[in-house]
Design an enzyme around this catalytic site. Sequence first.
Site, PDB file in Angstrom:
ATOM      1  N   GLN A 193       7.210   1.330   8.498  1.00  0.00           N
ATOM      2  CA  GLN A 193       5.750   1.493   8.490  1.00  0.00           C
ATOM      3  C   GLN A 193       5.159   0.512   7.485  1.00  0.00           C
ATOM      4  O   GLN A 193       5.386   0.636   6.289  1.00  0.00           O
ATOM      5  CB  GLN A 193       5.477   2.938   8.092  1.00  0.00           C
ATOM      6  CG  GLN A 193       4.088   3.296   7.756  1.00  0.00           C
ATOM      7  CD  GLN A 193       4.071   4.629   7.004  1.00  0.00           C
ATOM      8  OE1 GLN A 193       4.939   5.470   7.197  1.00  0.00           O
ATOM      9  NE2 GLN A 193       3.125   4.813   6.117  1.00  0.00           N
ATOM     10  N   GLY A 194       4.428  -0.482   7.988  1.00  0.00           N
ATOM     11  CA  GLY A 194       3.905  -1.532   7.107  1.00  0.00           C
ATOM     12  C   GLY A 194       2.417  -1.395   6.865  1.00  0.00           C
ATOM     13  O   GLY A 194       1.596  -1.980   7.579  1.00  0.00           O
TER      14      GLY A 194
ATOM     15  N   SER B  83       1.103  -0.741   3.117  1.00  0.00           N
ATOM     16  CA  SER B  83       0.783  -1.204   1.760  1.00  0.00           C
ATOM     17  C   SER B  83       1.061  -2.688   1.582  1.00  0.00           C
ATOM     18  O   SER B  83       1.949  -3.254   2.224  1.00  0.00           O
ATOM     19  CB  SER B  83       1.624  -0.443   0.734  1.00  0.00           C
ATOM     20  OG  SER B  83       1.475   0.935   0.915  1.00  0.00           O
TER      21      SER B  83
ATOM     22  N   GLU C 158       2.900  12.103   7.990  1.00  0.00           N
ATOM     23  CA  GLU C 158       3.690  11.826   6.781  1.00  0.00           C
ATOM     24  C   GLU C 158       3.351  12.821   5.661  1.00  0.00           C
ATOM     25  O   GLU C 158       4.221  13.264   4.925  1.00  0.00           O
ATOM     26  CB  GLU C 158       3.423  10.391   6.304  1.00  0.00           C
ATOM     27  CG  GLU C 158       4.233  10.020   5.072  1.00  0.00           C
ATOM     28  CD  GLU C 158       4.117   8.559   4.703  1.00  0.00           C
ATOM     29  OE1 GLU C 158       3.252   7.853   5.270  1.00  0.00           O
ATOM     30  OE2 GLU C 158       4.900   8.120   3.838  1.00  0.00           O
TER      31      GLU C 158
ATOM     32  N   SER D 277      -1.344   8.674  -3.039  1.00  0.00           N
ATOM     33  CA  SER D 277      -0.964   9.327  -4.304  1.00  0.00           C
ATOM     34  C   SER D 277      -1.586  10.717  -4.432  1.00  0.00           C
ATOM     35  O   SER D 277      -2.521  11.077  -3.720  1.00  0.00           O
ATOM     36  CB  SER D 277      -1.421   8.465  -5.487  1.00  0.00           C
ATOM     37  OG  SER D 277      -2.819   8.599  -5.642  1.00  0.00           O
TER      38      SER D 277
HETATM   39  C1  LIG Z   1       9.050   5.967  -2.284  1.00  0.00           C
HETATM   40  C2  LIG Z   1       7.908   5.231  -1.689  1.00  0.00           C
HETATM   41  C3  LIG Z   1       7.932   4.906  -0.354  1.00  0.00           C
HETATM   42  C4  LIG Z   1       6.873   4.196   0.216  1.00  0.00           C
HETATM   43  N1  LIG Z   1       6.952   3.840   1.542  1.00  0.00           N
HETATM   44  C5  LIG Z   1       5.964   3.102   2.087  1.00  0.00           C
HETATM   45  C6  LIG Z   1       6.067   2.655   3.435  1.00  0.00           C
HETATM   46  O1  LIG Z   1       7.054   2.922   4.119  1.00  0.00           O
HETATM   47  N2  LIG Z   1       5.074   1.923   3.932  1.00  0.00           N
HETATM   48  C7  LIG Z   1       3.958   1.610   3.206  1.00  0.00           C
HETATM   49  O2  LIG Z   1       3.070   0.971   3.745  1.00  0.00           O
HETATM   50  N3  LIG Z   1       3.840   1.994   1.919  1.00  0.00           N
HETATM   51  C8  LIG Z   1       4.809   2.729   1.345  1.00  0.00           C
HETATM   52  N4  LIG Z   1       4.716   3.133   0.027  1.00  0.00           N
HETATM   53  C9  LIG Z   1       3.591   2.677  -0.766  1.00  0.00           C
HETATM   54  C10 LIG Z   1       2.583   3.757  -1.094  1.00  0.00           C
HETATM   55  O3  LIG Z   1       1.810   4.088   0.028  1.00  0.00           O
HETATM   56  C11 LIG Z   1       1.710   3.239  -2.260  1.00  0.00           C
HETATM   57  O4  LIG Z   1       2.566   3.078  -3.358  1.00  0.00           O
HETATM   58  C12 LIG Z   1       0.580   4.164  -2.604  1.00  0.00           C
HETATM   59  O5  LIG Z   1      -0.406   4.135  -1.611  1.00  0.00           O
HETATM   60  C13 LIG Z   1      -0.052   3.820  -3.964  1.00  0.00           C
HETATM   61  O6  LIG Z   1      -0.318   2.467  -4.093  1.00  0.00           O
HETATM   62  P1  LIG Z   1       0.176   1.653  -5.388  1.00  0.00           P
HETATM   63  O7  LIG Z   1       1.609   1.904  -5.583  1.00  0.00           O
HETATM   64  O8  LIG Z   1      -0.292   0.283  -5.226  1.00  0.00           O
HETATM   65  O9  LIG Z   1      -0.566   2.339  -6.621  1.00  0.00           O
HETATM   66  P2  LIG Z   1      -2.068   2.162  -7.078  1.00  0.00           P
HETATM   67  O10 LIG Z   1      -2.994   2.296  -5.944  1.00  0.00           O
HETATM   68  O11 LIG Z   1      -2.189   0.929  -7.905  1.00  0.00           O
HETATM   69  O12 LIG Z   1      -2.213   3.427  -8.006  1.00  0.00           O
HETATM   70  C14 LIG Z   1      -1.639   3.530  -9.309  1.00  0.00           C
HETATM   71  C15 LIG Z   1      -2.147   4.829  -9.938  1.00  0.00           C
HETATM   72  O13 LIG Z   1      -3.573   4.802  -9.992  1.00  0.00           O
HETATM   73  C16 LIG Z   1      -4.107   5.955  -9.371  1.00  0.00           C
HETATM   74  N5  LIG Z   1      -5.373   5.611  -8.685  1.00  0.00           N
HETATM   75  C17 LIG Z   1      -5.629   4.571  -7.850  1.00  0.00           C
HETATM   76  N6  LIG Z   1      -6.873   4.636  -7.391  1.00  0.00           N
HETATM   77  C18 LIG Z   1      -7.432   5.755  -7.904  1.00  0.00           C
HETATM   78  C19 LIG Z   1      -8.699   6.389  -7.772  1.00  0.00           C
HETATM   79  N7  LIG Z   1      -9.649   5.920  -6.990  1.00  0.00           N
HETATM   80  N8  LIG Z   1      -8.880   7.542  -8.450  1.00  0.00           N
HETATM   81  C20 LIG Z   1      -7.920   8.074  -9.241  1.00  0.00           C
HETATM   82  N9  LIG Z   1      -6.731   7.508  -9.408  1.00  0.00           N
HETATM   83  C21 LIG Z   1      -6.479   6.372  -8.746  1.00  0.00           C
HETATM   84  C22 LIG Z   1      -3.056   6.395  -8.381  1.00  0.00           C
HETATM   85  O14 LIG Z   1      -3.159   7.771  -8.093  1.00  0.00           O
HETATM   86  C23 LIG Z   1      -1.770   6.060  -9.113  1.00  0.00           C
HETATM   87  O15 LIG Z   1      -1.447   7.120  -9.955  1.00  0.00           O
HETATM   88  C24 LIG Z   1       5.762   3.835  -0.569  1.00  0.00           C
HETATM   89  C25 LIG Z   1       5.725   4.194  -1.911  1.00  0.00           C
HETATM   90  C26 LIG Z   1       6.786   4.881  -2.470  1.00  0.00           C
HETATM   91  C27 LIG Z   1       6.725   5.247  -3.909  1.00  0.00           C
END
Ligand SMILES: Cc1cc2nc3c(=O)[nH]c(=O)nc-3n(C[C@H](O)[C@H](O)[C@H](O)COP(=O)(O)OP(=O)(O)OC[C@H]3O[C@@H](n4cnc5c(N)ncnc54)[C@H](O)[C@@H]3O)c2cc1C
Lengths: 386, 325
Positions: free
Chosen positions: A134-135, A137, A252, A368
Amino acid sequence: MVARVPGDLSRDADLAGFAARFRVWLAESTADVAPLLAEHSDYDVRVQNARALRRLLCEHGWGLAGWPEEAGGLGGSILHRSVVTEELFRAGWSGPTVFEHLEIIAPTLVEFAAPEFVQAVVPAFLDGSRSWSQGFSEPEAGSDLASLRTRAVRDGDDFVVNGAKIWTTWSKWAHWCLALVRTGSAEERHRGLSMIAIDLASPGVEVRTIRQANGTDELAQVHFTDVRVPAAQLVGEVGRGWNVALYLLARERGTLSWLRHCAFRHWLTTGTEVMGEDSDRELGSVVLQLAGVRAAAARLLSRAADGAQLGPEAAFNKLLMTRTEQSLFNLLREVDGGRIALPADSPEDVLQQQEYLFSRIVTIYGGSQQMQLTTVARHVLGLRDG
Amino acid sequence: MADGDLRPADYVGFRDAAAAILGRHSGAGALDAFGFTDVYADGAEDLRPAYAFLEAQGSCCVSTPALGLLALAGLDDDRLATDGRSPLFGAPVGRSSLVAVPGMTPDDGVLVDRRGSGLVAVEDPSAVRRTPPAPVADDYLTVLDLDRAECRVVVPEGEAEALREGIVARTRLGAAAELLGLTDRLLRDAAGYAGQRAQFGRTLSSFQAMQHLLAWAATERHQLTCLFDIAVAGSAAGPVDPELARAVKAMAGRVFHAVAQTAIQVTGAISFTWEHSLNRPHQRGMALDQLAGSSADLVAAIGRQARTEGVVPELFALAAGAADT
Ligand SMILES: Cc1cc2nc3c(=O)[nH]c(=O)nc-3n(C[C@H](O)[C@H](O)[C@H](O)COP(=O)(O)OP(=O)(O)OC[C@H]3O[C@@H](n4cnc5c(N)ncnc54)[C@H](O)[C@@H]3O)c2cc1C
């Protein structure tokens, strides 16, 4: 005598009877099934076993139960699939690894992809010969997913895709990537997005695995350079990708919690072996949390089986499921911290450590914890900013 | 919360009908208007309307003897009734010799369970009631001290044993229904307040910190409704599974406390006043949590059982959980 075939899968048919028939088959097929359920610290072996299990289940009909006929299934509903999942965990399964995506991606394909494409790809997903990733992010688009930049530009019968995805779980083993791409302008935000299925064997695709904190490499970066993708592989309409993404994310965050809670029960049950009287209250608390996840999952499954649109309530499931997973592993750490923190000397301990570290990040994937809370606040409680 | 489409339609219908009645009546009058005693007159086969009534009672924070009647529902034993009136069940509180009777009036008879003796009638309940030195915020539960009470055996121990499990399960599920209603009330009021009061030129509910507190509270409540609804749906088909009723009661107590804390945090200092609308439901929920096993004791018991048996209970089959929603 109870039959050994799936039998009547209609909505009103007896689900308990279906479960009983599956148990009979499982008991009689132990020699074939048991080796495929066992735990392995080597991820490649786990994936191989998961594929073989899917094949076996499909050969005997159980892996097709609950899937629509147009996708190569035998009919029935998600309740049948969930019964199979639970019975496998009861029989000692450690989980489906890459086929966790089956419950997330396959229903999305069935709902939105062209019927010919569904027929071409879903049966091979069900029988384990092909798996999907699933792409969504990207390095610059996490919580703010609607800012994603991977572009797909129409060129004749194809789209040409350029960009990069990150955290693309299980793409190391995957044949396909269901990708959310920008077909409109950046200013259009989520209205400028489309969903498309990309064959990962296409020229211009590069999968670079990411070694994780827990030592495994389930996650990856996927780069697309001038990748040609037939327009027939669009999943949903151009510009409607956000809707498709929301449908997928409700699986999911929501319906997947049934499968996950089965795994939690497995770990918690094993953990009770090393617990003493002083853990009773905390253990009771986790058992209760697990009951909450199970009940909330059962409600969502039932709504899905009835054809209801799963909306923001899936955020409840994600919040409950991930809080429980962390409480569970906190408890295991508290009762046997050495097993989790010190260098391991058995495959079981390696696995426990992997799972412990994974549990630390579960409040991030699929949106998150903070984003789920905001969803509940805005869309369930109706609270507004400003 | 407006979640009628997520919960069983029949149940929600009964609950909303009860809420409309409880907006105008309390005590025995409310029970009559709802037809409460008819619910279990024919052998208590389907007590869902009674649980729905209790949830509405919690949400309206009105007092009736419904919970004390529900415990003894379906026992259909002429010995129980005194002067043709059904007695109320006095539920045990904690590990003491105290019992609490919901919605008791001076005319009510009280029946309690005494291990070793059976189901016994308290001769003069008013004489052994606890009389607080100062007014209480909520007088829904009357506390009786059995050490000082004269009791008369009504159902001897030999027969009582078979009834115990059902009485406890119904009391727990009924108290959980009220706790759920109280939880709803606190969450609704807190969210309403946060939407009205402004600080820094914005409503409180526009601050993410407040939104997330309330969202956690809604999540807690959601899991409780899901588990509770499964237990109640199952009660229509047969006796409530004691382990399930115990889990529901334990969860109801825990969720109630968590949501009450959120409601207090969101509403600020004003909620610490005697007359504030939060005070009474909060006191009531705290007391109900103590009834027929506190959440603290039940959680420990659930953990003990899981550890000693090496089994994490499933509590319900998917077929059952999925059937009635
Ligand atoms: C184990 C794992 C599997 C994954 N698998 C996939 C996958 O298969 N395909 C895919 O597409 N993605 C995948 N992801 C990615 C996942 O969807 C993202 O990591 C997630 O959406 C958060 O984005 P980020 O890591 O860039 O964190 P950020 O968005 O940078 O967030 C960092 C922190 O800031 C907080 N934050 C951000 N914005 C706000 C706001 N507006 N208000 C309050 N707090 C905020 C967040 O809650 C978090 O605590 C996976 C992630 C993990 C950990």
